[in-house]
Design a protein around this motif. Sequence first.
Motif, mmCIF file in Angstrom:
data_model
loop_
_atom_site.group_PDB
_atom_site.id
_atom_site.type_symbol
_atom_site.label_atom_id
_atom_site.label_comp_id
_atom_site.label_asym_id
_atom_site.label_seq_id
_atom_site.Cartn_x
_atom_site.Cartn_y
_atom_site.Cartn_z
ATOM 1 N N TYR A 30 42.719 35.693 77.037
ATOM 2 C CA TYR A 30 42.578 36.570 75.872
ATOM 3 C C TYR A 30 43.567 36.136 74.797
ATOM 4 N N HIS A 31 43.520 36.787 73.643
ATOM 5 C CA HIS A 31 44.434 36.459 72.556
ATOM 6 C C HIS A 31 45.442 37.577 72.345
ATOM 7 N N ALA A 139 39.065 45.166 75.977
ATOM 8 C CA ALA A 139 40.339 45.282 75.270
ATOM 9 C C ALA A 139 40.385 46.476 74.306
ATOM 10 N N ARG A 155 46.532 42.557 74.136
ATOM 11 C CA ARG A 155 45.118 42.195 73.904
ATOM 12 C C ARG A 155 44.451 43.202 72.968
HETATM 13 O O1 C5P Z 1 37.591 42.762 76.039
HETATM 14 P P1 C5P Z 1 36.253 42.507 75.442
HETATM 15 O O2 C5P Z 1 35.206 42.211 76.455
HETATM 16 O O3 C5P Z 1 35.828 43.526 74.454
HETATM 17 O O4 C5P Z 1 36.428 41.165 74.596
HETATM 18 C C1 C5P Z 1 35.324 40.372 74.248
HETATM 19 C C2 C5P Z 1 35.783 38.929 74.134
HETATM 20 O O5 C5P Z 1 36.656 38.784 73.015
HETATM 21 C C3 C5P Z 1 36.594 38.445 75.312
HETATM 22 O O6 C5P Z 1 35.775 37.890 76.294
HETATM 23 C C4 C5P Z 1 37.488 37.377 74.714
HETATM 24 O O7 C5P Z 1 36.782 36.174 74.621
HETATM 25 C C5 C5P Z 1 37.701 37.877 73.286
HETATM 26 N N1 C5P Z 1 39.000 38.567 73.095
HETATM 27 C C6 C5P Z 1 40.159 37.791 73.064
HETATM 28 N N2 C5P Z 1 41.358 38.409 72.872
HETATM 29 C C7 C5P Z 1 41.448 39.748 72.705
HETATM 30 C C8 C5P Z 1 40.278 40.551 72.742
HETATM 31 C C9 C5P Z 1 39.069 39.911 72.934
HETATM 32 O O8 C5P Z 1 40.099 36.558 73.189
HETATM 33 N N3 C5P Z 1 42.645 40.287 72.528
#
Ligand code: C5P
Length: 307
Positions: A30-31, A139, A155
């Motif tokens: 994640y980021h 997230a 995240r």
């Molecule tokens: O957590 P969620 O499934 O909503 O996030 C969707 C996609 O967004 C994740 O699979 C990831 O690739 C990216 N993401 C990320 N960093 C974050 C939130 C989301 O890389 N903080």
Amino acid sequence: MEWTVKTLRLKSFAKINLGLEVLGLRSDGYHELRTLFQTIDLYDDVVLRPRPRGITVRCDHPQVPTDGSNLAVRAAEALARHARVRRGVEIAITKRIPVAAGLGGGSSNAAAVLLGLDHLWGVGLGPAGLHPLARRLGADVPFFLLGGTALGLARGDEVYPLWRQVRARAVVVDPGRPVSTAAVFRRVDQSLTPRENGYTIFRFVSRYLEGEGGFNALSNDLEDAALSEAPDLRAAVGRIRGILEGEGCSLASLSGSGSSFFGLFDEARKAGRARKALAAAGFRAFGCRTLSLESYRRAWFRSLGRE
Ligand code: C5P
């Protein structure tokens, strides 16, 4: 055990990101983010009907899956497993929040299901106890356990409500072009210089808490990546931003990973004019108010009272 069948009707609100900074890629894939979340009064209806067994979902929107991949179903399954509940539920979702548009619709629906079933099944975890389940679902899900104006760290799942909540009008434009969040984050990596911390949002928040405005200092680091992912949107976004700024918005920005775009206004009159101008230019535009932590909580308690 006495079996009383109650139906819960919940409002599942959308969010916008008033600002979003991407610092770098984490070891979990994640980021690391600094973001400022804000709930708005655009909402989906989520109805929970207790059933003796089985978790099912119905939705009026063709792009929303109705199998086990639906985030609302996964939320119900996660809570049932965690609390060892062996009852079922039928979830019915009526969509008003544009899908895959950066407005958190799916995450909001999942949080509504967690909060609703926590009450309906008498589990009693409350928002703090539901947080670990919420962050495993996505997230953005933990933010929707609280709502209002909140800082999101890590995240985006570490959530800190601001004691001074943003009260403004928002005009949200849905260009009708779903964009994959994962794809936008992958693209952002191509131009990302990792940093230890981001200060734009922290600086805005500390000034805001001292009573100042300055929304125009905020921006969304995902905007360029989202427009590279969906280059067909570039011209539309230029026109939308032009109209919002022409009507005197205090901030015009992409929400989340897009593709929805919003303008923030301090006066209802300006927001109304912007919405009309956008509609006249052929865009699907919603006139909204920001929803404070207190209003979010009040809406939630009202839903529980209507059992
Ligand atoms: O957590 P969620 O499934 O909503 O996030 C969707 C996609 O967004 C994740 O699979 C990831 O690739 C990216 N993401 C990320 N960093 C974050 C939130 C989301 O890389 N903080």
